[in-house]
Design an enzyme around this catalytic site. Sequence first.
Site, PDB file in Angstrom:
ATOM      1  N   GLN A   1      55.103  28.683  17.450  1.00 42.09           N
ATOM      2  CA  GLN A   1      53.658  28.738  17.250  1.00 42.09           C
ATOM      3  C   GLN A   1      53.015  29.674  18.281  1.00 42.09           C
ATOM      4  O   GLN A   1      51.941  30.212  18.043  1.00 42.09           O
ATOM      5  CB  GLN A   1      53.082  27.326  17.357  1.00 42.09           C
ATOM      6  CG  GLN A   1      51.601  27.243  17.100  1.00 42.09           C
ATOM      7  CD  GLN A   1      51.166  25.818  16.858  1.00 42.09           C
ATOM      8  OE1 GLN A   1      51.503  25.200  15.858  1.00 42.09           O
ATOM      9  NE2 GLN A   1      50.418  25.272  17.801  1.00 42.09           N
TER      10      GLN A   1
ATOM     11  N   GLU B   1      39.807  55.435  30.316  1.00 43.34           N
ATOM     12  CA  GLU B   1      40.172  54.501  31.404  1.00 43.34           C
ATOM     13  C   GLU B   1      40.524  53.128  30.845  1.00 43.34           C
ATOM     14  O   GLU B   1      41.504  52.501  31.253  1.00 43.34           O
ATOM     15  CB  GLU B   1      38.999  54.336  32.374  1.00 43.34           C
ATOM     16  CG  GLU B   1      38.748  55.508  33.277  1.00 43.34           C
ATOM     17  CD  GLU B   1      37.517  55.242  34.128  1.00 43.34           C
ATOM     18  OE1 GLU B   1      37.645  54.555  35.151  1.00 43.34           O
ATOM     19  OE2 GLU B   1      36.427  55.708  33.748  1.00 43.34           O
TER      20      GLU B   1
ATOM     21  N   HIS C   1      55.184  67.922  38.198  1.00 47.89           N
ATOM     22  CA  HIS C   1      54.793  67.260  39.462  1.00 47.89           C
ATOM     23  C   HIS C   1      53.287  67.360  39.696  1.00 47.89           C
ATOM     24  O   HIS C   1      52.836  67.322  40.844  1.00 47.89           O
ATOM     25  CB  HIS C   1      55.539  67.852  40.662  1.00 47.89           C
ATOM     26  CG  HIS C   1      57.019  67.966  40.443  1.00 47.89           C
ATOM     27  ND1 HIS C   1      57.909  67.005  40.850  1.00 47.89           N
ATOM     28  CD2 HIS C   1      57.751  68.921  39.830  1.00 47.89           C
ATOM     29  CE1 HIS C   1      59.134  67.373  40.518  1.00 47.89           C
ATOM     30  NE2 HIS C   1      59.066  68.535  39.885  1.00 47.89           N
TER      31      HIS C   1
ATOM     32  N   LYS D   1      51.773  33.779  17.932  1.00 43.41           N
ATOM     33  CA  LYS D   1      50.616  34.367  17.255  1.00 43.41           C
ATOM     34  C   LYS D   1      49.637  35.052  18.186  1.00 43.41           C
ATOM     35  O   LYS D   1      49.221  36.199  17.927  1.00 43.41           O
ATOM     36  CB  LYS D   1      49.911  33.312  16.414  1.00 43.41           C
ATOM     37  CG  LYS D   1      50.735  32.973  15.202  1.00 43.41           C
ATOM     38  CD  LYS D   1      50.253  31.793  14.452  1.00 43.41           C
ATOM     39  CE  LYS D   1      51.396  31.229  13.643  1.00 43.41           C
ATOM     40  NZ  LYS D   1      52.557  30.770  14.460  1.00 43.41           N
TER      41      LYS D   1
ATOM     42  N   SER E   1      26.711  55.160  36.007  1.00 47.18           N
ATOM     43  CA  SER E   1      26.828  54.196  37.089  1.00 47.18           C
ATOM     44  C   SER E   1      25.451  53.590  37.340  1.00 47.18           C
ATOM     45  O   SER E   1      24.436  54.270  37.200  1.00 47.18           O
ATOM     46  CB  SER E   1      27.327  54.903  38.354  1.00 47.18           C
ATOM     47  OG  SER E   1      26.974  54.159  39.494  1.00 47.18           O
TER      48      SER E   1
ATOM     49  N   LYS F   1      26.815  60.060  38.127  1.00 49.05           N
ATOM     50  CA  LYS F   1      28.092  59.699  37.523  1.00 49.05           C
ATOM     51  C   LYS F   1      28.076  59.713  36.000  1.00 49.05           C
ATOM     52  O   LYS F   1      27.138  59.302  35.357  1.00 49.05           O
ATOM     53  CB  LYS F   1      28.501  58.282  37.973  1.00 49.05           C
ATOM     54  CG  LYS F   1      28.928  58.158  39.408  1.00 49.05           C
ATOM     55  CD  LYS F   1      30.145  58.998  39.756  1.00 49.05           C
ATOM     56  CE  LYS F   1      31.426  58.369  39.228  1.00 49.05           C
ATOM     57  NZ  LYS F   1      31.702  57.080  39.861  1.00 49.05           N
TER      58      LYS F   1
HETATM   59  N1  ARG Z   1      51.491  26.015  13.136  1.00 49.18           N
HETATM   60  C1  ARG Z   1      52.892  26.131  13.051  1.00 49.18           C
HETATM   61  C2  ARG Z   1      53.348  27.482  13.630  1.00 49.18           C
HETATM   62  O1  ARG Z   1      52.551  28.274  13.860  1.00 49.18           O
HETATM   63  C3  ARG Z   1      53.324  26.031  11.625  1.00 49.18           C
HETATM   64  C4  ARG Z   1      54.737  25.563  11.444  1.00 49.18           C
HETATM   65  C5  ARG Z   1      54.839  24.173  11.905  1.00 49.18           C
HETATM   66  N2  ARG Z   1      56.056  23.562  11.514  1.00 49.18           N
HETATM   67  C6  ARG Z   1      56.425  22.385  11.975  1.00 49.18           C
HETATM   68  N3  ARG Z   1      57.515  21.905  11.542  1.00 49.18           N
HETATM   69  N4  ARG Z   1      55.719  21.775  12.894  1.00 49.18           N
HETATM   70  O2  ARG Z   1      54.500  27.696  13.883  1.00 49.18           O
END
Ligand code: ARG
Length: 463
Positions: free
Chosen positions: A326, A294, A160, A329, A281, A287
């Site tokens: 897509q 942080e 605590h 990513k 600071s 500071k």
């Molecule tokens: N740029 C696409 C992705 O990141 C690649 C695959 C695309 N495939 C398609 N059938 N449009 O998923």
Amino acid sequence: MSQQSSSMWGGRFSEATDAFVAAFTASVNFDKRLYRHDIMGSIAHATMLAKVGVLTPAERDLIVNGLTQIQTEIEAGTFEWRVDLEDVHMNIEHRLTDRIGIAGKKLHTGRSRNDQVATDVRLYLRDEIDAIRAELKRLLVGLVELAEKEHDTIMPGFTHLQTAQPVTFGHHLLAWFENLKRDDERLVDLRKRVNRMPLGSAALAGTTYPIDRAYTAELLGFDAVCENSLDAVSDRDFAIEFCAASALIMMHLSRFSEELVLWASAQFQFVNLPDRFCTGSSIMPQKKNPDVPELVRGKSGRVFGHLMSLLTLMKGQPLAYNKDNQEDKEPLFDAIDTVMGSLRAFADMVPAIEPKRDNMREAARRGFATATDLADYLVKKGVAFRDAHEIVGKAVGYGVQTGKDLAQMSLDELRQFSDTISNDVFDVLTLEGSVNARNHIGGTAPAQVKAACARARQRIDAI
Ligand code: ARG
């Protein structure tokens, strides 16, 4: 309507893609970071196609050389990335055909971007996991080395955030070691599922060419091929698992950060963080802000968010590949960058933590940290634990009133609360007596911390 001119699928279309739609659907600005793994995958694919007789050896050689040169161009910064070519795959393939002509147009035989992208992301993530694990290992080593040095440094342990019982600083450092070690085990485990090859699944159903998937997998260092083509092109579990493991790493680092921030404060003064990990600071000259912990604490939020993004991305998607994927990513890449940067900062910073041992010890002494030891002492003399608890509670109340900690009270003062108490009580009321008494595996005794450090080193060696 403005239109783009070149495309890889022109045959079926009677008008070119709208320019905004082309830009909106393009991913090259962020997926170009897959270039090395895309080329690696393509070289293995072409090599396999030649092995099974779909390409001639001459075509294979043209493709392999062309791709190798394209990699050089990309790394030299002379490659022209084109948004109208949508993604990393089509940019590279287009350039290959530019360079080597008709053989370049044969590379995509028996393959689709659907299995290609899934393969690229797995190859890329596999390397990133290995790099992340190297930083994590550096941090684990730093923690064990510091724990060895601080195996008998006494500090208050908290529950605590109130002083609970004395612990050794080494023991506290090994607690961080344990939670981060589990994180490494998670990465090892999920890497097994990352390291399976989608290639050969083509668009969704497989391909009519006599491909040798096991051979391609071997060339690329995959442990196995994905068993089902529909699953292989649509599965993003591996990215979700990685984000889940990353979220746990960041959660652990955020707790570690929080303690460092507290401990570096003027109120605690348990540690000093060297100036190179802090900033000042612009207005308050006194500071010195613990920016690194942080910021890491703050960055945990984005990784938790990426985990939620990917779960939501996949929720309800029908089989097989959908363009939704897509969107996997950017969250994945940012999770990788964030966890890598945070681990690196911590691996650099931990060996430089300067404990202020006197302050730690003084804080343990002030907070009645040995109250449980007094209760245990009474129990060993025959008092029932609940009665002992009550007796010690009264003694602590007296200490609060008089400004004395338990070890500062005279024997007579202590005996007001129980005449079972005799002179040997002072052995258990000392901080050393308290920590030394917790002498079992997992306990805070300095001897146990030393032994735990030795075991931790072996566990690191086995990584
Ligand atoms: N740029 C696409 C992705 O990141 C690649 C695959 C695309 N495939 C398609 N059938 N449009 O998923």
